[in-house]
Design an enzyme around this catalytic site. Structure first.
Site, PDB file in Angstrom:
ATOM      1  N   ARG A 159      56.357 -45.505  58.861  1.00 58.63           N
ATOM      2  CA  ARG A 159      54.951 -45.253  59.250  1.00 58.63           C
ATOM      3  C   ARG A 159      55.264 -45.667  61.289  1.00 58.63           C
ATOM      4  O   ARG A 159      54.854 -44.956  61.548  1.00 58.63           O
ATOM      5  CB  ARG A 159      53.781 -45.515  58.947  1.00 58.63           C
ATOM      6  CG  ARG A 159      53.641 -44.768  57.282  1.00 58.63           C
ATOM      7  CD  ARG A 159      52.769 -45.063  56.224  1.00 58.63           C
ATOM      8  NE  ARG A 159      52.132 -44.340  55.950  1.00 58.63           N
ATOM      9  CZ  ARG A 159      52.741 -44.431  54.103  1.00 58.63           C
ATOM     10  NH1 ARG A 159      54.164 -45.611  54.304  1.00 58.63           N
ATOM     11  NH2 ARG A 159      52.595 -43.841  53.284  1.00 58.63           N
ATOM     12  N   ARG A 192      64.572 -36.809  42.325  1.00 51.42           N
ATOM     13  CA  ARG A 192      62.595 -36.945  42.460  1.00 51.42           C
ATOM     14  C   ARG A 192      61.791 -35.715  43.143  1.00 51.42           C
ATOM     15  O   ARG A 192      63.037 -34.857  44.175  1.00 51.42           O
ATOM     16  CB  ARG A 192      62.482 -37.545  43.653  1.00 51.42           C
ATOM     17  CG  ARG A 192      63.558 -38.958  43.106  1.00 51.42           C
ATOM     18  CD  ARG A 192      63.040 -40.347  43.655  1.00 51.42           C
ATOM     19  NE  ARG A 192      61.961 -40.719  43.838  1.00 51.42           N
ATOM     20  CZ  ARG A 192      61.298 -41.776  44.771  1.00 51.42           C
ATOM     21  NH1 ARG A 192      62.102 -42.021  45.489  1.00 51.42           N
ATOM     22  NH2 ARG A 192      60.261 -41.658  44.766  1.00 51.42           N
ATOM     23  N   ASP A 239      53.738 -49.620  42.386  1.00 51.26           N
ATOM     24  CA  ASP A 239      55.333 -50.438  42.754  1.00 51.26           C
ATOM     25  C   ASP A 239      55.749 -51.728  41.686  1.00 51.26           C
ATOM     26  O   ASP A 239      57.226 -52.282  41.843  1.00 51.26           O
ATOM     27  CB  ASP A 239      55.850 -50.550  43.884  1.00 51.26           C
ATOM     28  CG  ASP A 239      55.455 -49.140  44.506  1.00 51.26           C
ATOM     29  OD1 ASP A 239      56.607 -47.600  43.758  1.00 51.26           O
ATOM     30  OD2 ASP A 239      56.047 -48.603  45.953  1.00 51.26           O
ATOM     31  N   LYS A 295      60.092 -41.989  39.716  1.00 53.95           N
ATOM     32  CA  LYS A 295      60.609 -43.589  40.651  1.00 53.95           C
ATOM     33  C   LYS A 295      61.934 -43.061  41.134  1.00 53.95           C
ATOM     34  O   LYS A 295      62.586 -42.145  40.369  1.00 53.95           O
ATOM     35  CB  LYS A 295      60.059 -44.498  39.876  1.00 53.95           C
ATOM     36  CG  LYS A 295      58.897 -45.012  40.490  1.00 53.95           C
ATOM     37  CD  LYS A 295      58.115 -44.884  41.661  1.00 53.95           C
ATOM     38  CE  LYS A 295      56.772 -44.613  42.328  1.00 53.95           C
ATOM     39  NZ  LYS A 295      56.207 -45.196  43.825  1.00 53.95           N
ATOM     40  N   ARG A 303      63.739 -52.171  42.665  1.00 51.55           N
ATOM     41  CA  ARG A 303      62.833 -53.264  42.551  1.00 51.55           C
ATOM     42  C   ARG A 303      63.437 -53.954  40.742  1.00 51.55           C
ATOM     43  O   ARG A 303      62.738 -54.491  40.052  1.00 51.55           O
ATOM     44  CB  ARG A 303      61.304 -52.839  41.769  1.00 51.55           C
ATOM     45  CG  ARG A 303      60.775 -52.219  43.379  1.00 51.55           C
ATOM     46  CD  ARG A 303      59.071 -52.017  42.808  1.00 51.55           C
ATOM     47  NE  ARG A 303      59.158 -51.032  44.492  1.00 51.55           N
ATOM     48  CZ  ARG A 303      58.762 -51.987  45.869  1.00 51.55           C
ATOM     49  NH1 ARG A 303      59.257 -53.113  46.183  1.00 51.55           N
ATOM     50  NH2 ARG A 303      58.324 -50.527  47.087  1.00 51.55           N
TER      51      ARG A 303
END
Length: 427
Positions: A27, A122, A314, A341, A387
């Site tokens: 951002r 996705r 997450d 995800k 992850r």
């Protein structure tokens, strides 16, 4: 190249500063590019996802200079962006892909957004449909529900929109489009999601109002350049937290970790599990942060679901790993979002931990884990998911035997230097 790990029950000690928050780093580039003037960013995450965001805005004609983890963005504002000559490649970044759609919808030019094979799978329908209600011209595969997506910028109008699922990315894409739309847009969330967009837009001079779960934003607003200090990413810190909790005799300190209340579900969970940890608040511009001290602990199984899930979505891979060492049963539910995800994280987490001997079962919206169970060495797949790569590395700390990770390079998407930090705590 596969990575072989065999740590033989180490003790973790020391202090680590985890890399900058991924959501805030994304951002900072986007809003700096939207703002008029020179924006400076300190603590930027030099991960592959965030570098994809920089690449996209450079193609739009924005000047972005990197000096280590310091970034300078010089822009004339969104009105000064140029039509890109090439496809805007978002790599593996869902945040870049989805938020860019909200921004590009209101331009006066044509652009195409596409990412890697994972992004192509996705769902984008949840973004495209509300943007089309605002007047956006977005086309692509399966009626614009999957990338590549072509956007012909056009004039937008405000809408009242109720999110069908809690999603900070959907909310943020609509918010960004609303800044350039005619009228006042209202967004209703089923539960509060990450509010980094609202906080940082306010930091850049936008007026965003919230009443309960309703967000109100007026069109025609312009942003002014500012300075952004990025705290450490709690989603990255979660894996170090897990490492310390399940490795007997360990005590570590994680400095300047972002503790935005919409992101601290992991701390609520380990607290309920009985973890021994302390949080010492520090100060960051616009966002909360703290130093965290984590000690190995005897933990108990708990139930995790409902409004807590968006605050830790997450972190569920490492929470599942922690649960394998808890006494009793841990139930994770209401986490259907994990199915879409980087991979189907429910199936992937269950399959990979089961290889190591975990007593873990998948459900339609989560998983059930019984513990504690000893873990054994195994050949672990990441499915290209950063992850899952970190989960496998942390699992190796308590495994009886070597753990092989097939694609350790994917970890750099969110945590470049992860293995070096882990080894530093061991040594």
């Amino acid at each position: 190249m596969p990575l072989n790990l065999e740590y033989k029950k180490p003790v973790l000690k020391g202090t680590i500063q985890v890399p900058g928050d991924k959501s805030i780093s994304h951002r900072s580039i986007m809003f700096g590019a939207m703002a008029s003037g020179k924006t400076t960013v300190e603590g930027f995450l030099l991960g592959a996802d965030c570098l994809s965001t920089i690449s996209c805005f450079r193609k739009l004609g924005v000047t972005i200079d990197l000096d280590g983890d310091r970034v300078t963005i010089t822009s004339e504002g969104a009105a000064g962006w140029k039509e890109p000559a090439a496809i805007l490649d978002t790599g593996n970044s869902g945040t870049t892909t989805r938020l860019m759609l909200g921004l590009l919808a209101a331009t006066n030019f044509h652009s195409v957004v596409a990412g890697d094979d994972s992004i192509a799978k996705r769902p984008m329908k949840r973004i495209v449909e509300p943007l089309r209600q605002m007047g956006a011209d977005i086309r692509g595969r399966q009626n614009g529900h999957f990338t590549p997506l072509a956007i012909q910028g056009t004039k937008l109008s405000a809408i009242n929109y109720t999110l069908p699922v809690a999603s900070a990315q959907v909310k943020s894409a609509i918010l960004l489009a609303a800044l350039y739309a005619d009228g006042i847009t209202l967004i209703e969330e089923p539960v509060a999601t990450r509010d980094h967009t609202e906080i940082m837009l306010g930091h850049f001079g936008a007026v965003i109002k919230r009443s309960g779960n309703t967000i109100r934003v007026g069109g025609g607003q312009k942003l002014t350049a500012n300075h952004v200090k990025v705290p450490g990413d709690i989603s990255s810190a979660a894996f170090m937290i897990g490492a310390a909790l399940i490795t007997q005799g360990s005590e570590i300190r994680l400095t300047n970790v972002g503790t935005n209340p919409t992101r601290t579900g992991i701390l609520d969970v380990i607290g309920q599990m009985g973890a021994d940890f302390e949080m010492e608040e520090t100060a960051v511009e616009g966002e909360r942060s703290a130093d965290l001290v984590i000690r190995s602990s005897r933990l108990k199984g708990i139930e995790i679901g409902g409004a807590l899930i968006p605050r830790l979505i997450d972190e569920i891979p490492v929470i599942a790993l922690i649960a394998t060492q808890c006494h009793g049963t841990t139930v994770i539910k209401d986490a259907e979002e994990l199915r879409v995800k980087e991979t189907d994280r429910i199936s992937a987490v269950v399959d990979e931990l089961a290889k190591m001997g975990a007593d873990i079962t998948a459900t339609s919206d989560g998983m059930i884990i019984n513990g504690p169970t000893p873990l054994t060495g195994a050949e672990m797949k990441t499915y290209g998911d950063h992850r899952l790569g970190m989960m496998a590395a942390v699992a190796s700390l308590t495994a009886d035997g070597p753990v092989t990770i097939d694609d350790p390079d994917c970890i750099a998407v969110s945590y470049p230097g992860f293995m070096e930090h882990l080894k530093r705590l061991i040594d």
